[in-house]
Design a protein around this motif. Structure first.
Motif, mmCIF file in Angstrom:
data_model
loop_
_atom_site.group_PDB
_atom_site.id
_atom_site.type_symbol
_atom_site.label_atom_id
_atom_site.label_comp_id
_atom_site.label_asym_id
_atom_site.label_seq_id
_atom_site.Cartn_x
_atom_site.Cartn_y
_atom_site.Cartn_z
ATOM 1 N N SER A 1 0.842 -1.200 0.000
ATOM 2 C CA SER A 1 0.000 0.000 0.000
ATOM 3 C C SER A 1 0.877 1.250 0.000
ATOM 4 C CB SER A 1 -0.932 0.015 1.211
ATOM 5 O OG SER A 1 -0.188 0.164 2.401
ATOM 6 N N VAL A 2 2.139 1.093 0.399
ATOM 7 C CA VAL A 2 3.087 2.200 0.436
ATOM 8 C C VAL A 2 4.070 2.139 -0.731
ATOM 9 C CG1 VAL A 2 4.906 3.266 1.821
ATOM 10 C CG2 VAL A 2 2.900 2.313 2.943
ATOM 11 N N LEU A 3 4.418 0.946 -1.172
ATOM 12 C CA LEU A 3 5.491 0.739 -2.137
ATOM 13 C C LEU A 3 4.953 0.113 -3.417
ATOM 14 C CD1 LEU A 3 8.645 0.598 -2.561
ATOM 15 C CD2 LEU A 3 8.457 -1.711 -1.665
ATOM 16 N N ASP A 4 5.323 0.703 -4.552
ATOM 17 C CA ASP A 4 4.996 0.111 -5.845
ATOM 18 C C ASP A 4 6.216 -0.682 -6.313
ATOM 19 O OD1 ASP A 4 3.948 -0.564 -8.301
ATOM 20 O OD2 ASP A 4 4.280 1.418 -9.183
ATOM 21 N N PRO A 5 6.074 -1.982 -6.571
ATOM 22 C CA PRO A 5 7.243 -2.788 -6.908
ATOM 23 C C PRO A 5 7.936 -2.361 -8.203
ATOM 24 C CG PRO A 5 5.247 -4.082 -7.134
ATOM 25 C CD PRO A 5 4.864 -2.789 -6.519
ATOM 26 N N MET A 6 7.236 -1.743 -9.106
ATOM 27 C CA MET A 6 7.857 -1.332 -10.361
ATOM 28 C C MET A 6 8.638 -0.022 -10.231
ATOM 29 S SD MET A 6 7.562 -3.603 -12.597
ATOM 30 C CE MET A 6 7.502 -5.003 -11.520
ATOM 31 N N GLU A 7 8.534 0.630 -9.079
ATOM 32 C CA GLU A 7 9.321 1.838 -8.848
ATOM 33 C C GLU A 7 10.722 1.515 -8.336
ATOM 34 O OE1 GLU A 7 7.212 4.516 -6.323
ATOM 35 O OE2 GLU A 7 5.657 4.890 -7.802
ATOM 36 N N ILE A 8 10.959 0.263 -7.982
ATOM 37 C CA ILE A 8 12.284 -0.169 -7.554
ATOM 38 C C ILE A 8 13.073 -0.480 -8.829
ATOM 39 C CG2 ILE A 8 13.584 -1.842 -6.202
ATOM 40 C CD1 ILE A 8 10.973 -2.337 -4.630
ATOM 41 N N PRO A 9 14.159 0.245 -9.095
ATOM 42 C CA PRO A 9 14.847 0.086 -10.383
ATOM 43 C C PRO A 9 15.395 -1.311 -10.660
ATOM 44 C CG PRO A 9 15.811 1.871 -9.088
ATOM 45 C CD PRO A 9 14.777 1.219 -8.249
ATOM 46 N N SER A 10 15.874 -2.009 -9.661
ATOM 47 C CA SER A 10 16.514 -3.307 -9.908
ATOM 48 C C SER A 10 15.510 -4.426 -10.167
ATOM 49 C CB SER A 10 17.396 -3.683 -8.727
ATOM 50 O OG SER A 10 16.609 -3.824 -7.570
ATOM 51 N N VAL A 11 14.269 -4.244 -9.778
ATOM 52 C CA VAL A 11 13.284 -5.324 -9.922
ATOM 53 C C VAL A 11 12.972 -5.588 -11.384
ATOM 54 C CG1 VAL A 11 10.895 -5.970 -9.487
ATOM 55 C CG2 VAL A 11 12.259 -5.004 -7.663
ATOM 56 N N GLU A 12 12.671 -4.549 -12.111
ATOM 57 C CA GLU A 12 12.255 -4.735 -13.493
ATOM 58 C C GLU A 12 13.415 -5.160 -14.387
ATOM 59 O OE1 GLU A 12 9.581 -2.391 -16.813
ATOM 60 O OE2 GLU A 12 10.329 -1.317 -15.072
ATOM 61 N N HIS A 13 14.607 -4.603 -14.163
ATOM 62 C CA HIS A 13 15.730 -4.890 -15.051
ATOM 63 C C HIS A 13 16.464 -6.174 -14.656
ATOM 64 C CE1 HIS A 13 15.136 -1.121 -17.042
ATOM 65 N NE2 HIS A 13 15.191 -0.470 -15.882
ATOM 66 N N ALA A 14 16.754 -6.362 -13.395
ATOM 67 C CA ALA A 14 17.549 -7.513 -12.979
ATOM 68 C C ALA A 14 16.734 -8.804 -12.961
ATOM 69 C CB ALA A 14 18.157 -7.265 -11.604
ATOM 70 N N LEU A 15 15.551 -8.742 -12.392
ATOM 71 C CA LEU A 15 14.753 -9.957 -12.255
ATOM 72 C C LEU A 15 13.880 -10.230 -13.473
ATOM 73 C CD1 LEU A 15 13.614 -9.595 -8.546
ATOM 74 C CD2 LEU A 15 15.470 -10.978 -9.445
ATOM 75 N N GLY A 16 13.455 -9.188 -14.143
ATOM 76 C CA GLY A 16 12.614 -9.356 -15.320
ATOM 77 C C GLY A 16 11.254 -9.940 -15.006
ATOM 78 N N VAL A 17 10.669 -9.553 -13.882
ATOM 79 C CA VAL A 17 9.351 -10.061 -13.504
ATOM 80 C C VAL A 17 8.329 -8.929 -13.542
ATOM 81 C CG1 VAL A 17 10.245 -11.912 -12.071
ATOM 82 C CG2 VAL A 17 9.800 -9.705 -11.054
ATOM 83 N N THR A 18 7.082 -9.311 -13.622
ATOM 84 C CA THR A 18 6.004 -8.335 -13.615
ATOM 85 C C THR A 18 5.680 -7.952 -12.172
ATOM 86 O OG1 THR A 18 4.302 -10.038 -13.484
ATOM 87 C CG2 THR A 18 5.036 -9.373 -15.700
ATOM 88 N N SER A 19 4.816 -6.985 -12.028
ATOM 89 C CA SER A 19 4.432 -6.579 -10.675
ATOM 90 C C SER A 19 3.697 -7.705 -9.949
ATOM 91 C CB SER A 19 3.570 -5.312 -10.704
ATOM 92 O OG SER A 19 2.390 -5.528 -11.451
ATOM 93 N N GLN A 20 2.914 -8.479 -10.687
ATOM 94 C CA GLN A 20 2.218 -9.615 -10.068
ATOM 95 C C GLN A 20 3.223 -10.655 -9.573
ATOM 96 O OE1 GLN A 20 -0.601 -11.589 -12.601
ATOM 97 N NE2 GLN A 20 -1.632 -12.565 -10.880
ATOM 98 N N GLY A 21 4.310 -10.835 -10.303
ATOM 99 C CA GLY A 21 5.357 -11.747 -9.862
ATOM 100 C C GLY A 21 6.036 -11.267 -8.599
ATOM 101 N N VAL A 22 6.233 -9.949 -8.494
ATOM 102 C CA VAL A 22 6.830 -9.381 -7.280
ATOM 103 C C VAL A 22 5.887 -9.583 -6.095
ATOM 104 C CG1 VAL A 22 7.628 -7.261 -6.181
ATOM 105 C CG2 VAL A 22 8.205 -7.716 -8.557
ATOM 106 N N TYR A 23 4.593 -9.364 -6.321
ATOM 107 C CA TYR A 23 3.612 -9.580 -5.249
ATOM 108 C C TYR A 23 3.635 -11.031 -4.780
ATOM 109 C CZ TYR A 23 1.547 -5.076 -6.605
ATOM 110 O OH TYR A 23 1.331 -3.756 -6.893
ATOM 111 N N THR A 24 3.724 -11.954 -5.725
ATOM 112 C CA THR A 24 3.730 -13.380 -5.381
ATOM 113 C C THR A 24 4.990 -13.758 -4.610
ATOM 114 O OG1 THR A 24 2.441 -13.851 -7.365
ATOM 115 C CG2 THR A 24 3.595 -15.705 -6.347
ATOM 116 N N MET A 25 6.153 -13.320 -5.110
ATOM 117 C CA MET A 25 7.401 -13.641 -4.416
ATOM 118 C C MET A 25 7.440 -13.021 -3.022
ATOM 119 S SD MET A 25 10.329 -13.555 -7.374
ATOM 120 C CE MET A 25 10.072 -11.858 -7.806
ATOM 121 N N ALA A 26 6.923 -11.806 -2.888
ATOM 122 C CA ALA A 26 6.906 -11.148 -1.575
ATOM 123 C C ALA A 26 5.984 -11.896 -0.621
ATOM 124 C CB ALA A 26 6.468 -9.703 -1.721
ATOM 125 N N PHE A 27 4.829 -12.342 -1.109
ATOM 126 C CA PHE A 27 3.911 -13.088 -0.248
ATOM 127 C C PHE A 27 4.584 -14.347 0.294
ATOM 128 C CE2 PHE A 27 0.826 -16.491 0.381
ATOM 129 C CZ PHE A 27 0.030 -15.920 1.352
#
Length: 80
Positions: free
Chosen positions: A26-52
């Motif tokens: 609710s505070v953090l958008d996963p796509m605003e983290i620069p390393s997530v999109e470029h290094a991991l190559g996952v979508t925001s839904q993938g970040v939500y799943t991995m974080a869960f």
């Protein structure tokens, strides 16, 4: 009895992971983290799943440790 202990750990940790995910994202958008999109190559839904699952594992560890430490020692409860 072991299935009972399993659910004593898994159920509250799943609820805690869901709550943590709601609070964090609710505070953090996963796509605003620069390393997530470029290094991991996952979508925001993938970040939500991995974080869960990461939250679930961490809280499950804490619940397991709590259940282990709450066991009686030699038939008596450990002194606080």
């Amino acid at each position: 009895m072991k299935l009972h202990r399993f659910f004593l750990i898994v159920w509250p940790s799943a609820l805690g992971a869901a709550l943590m995910e709601m609070l964090v994202f609710s505070v953090l958008d996963p796509m605003e983290i620069p390393s997530v999109e470029h290094a991991l190559g996952v979508t925001s839904q993938g970040v939500y799943t991995m974080a869960f699952f990461a939250f679930w594992a961490a809280i499950s560890f804490a619940c397991t440790l709590t259940l282990f430490l709450a066991q009686p020692v030699n038939g008596k409860h450990a002194p606080l």
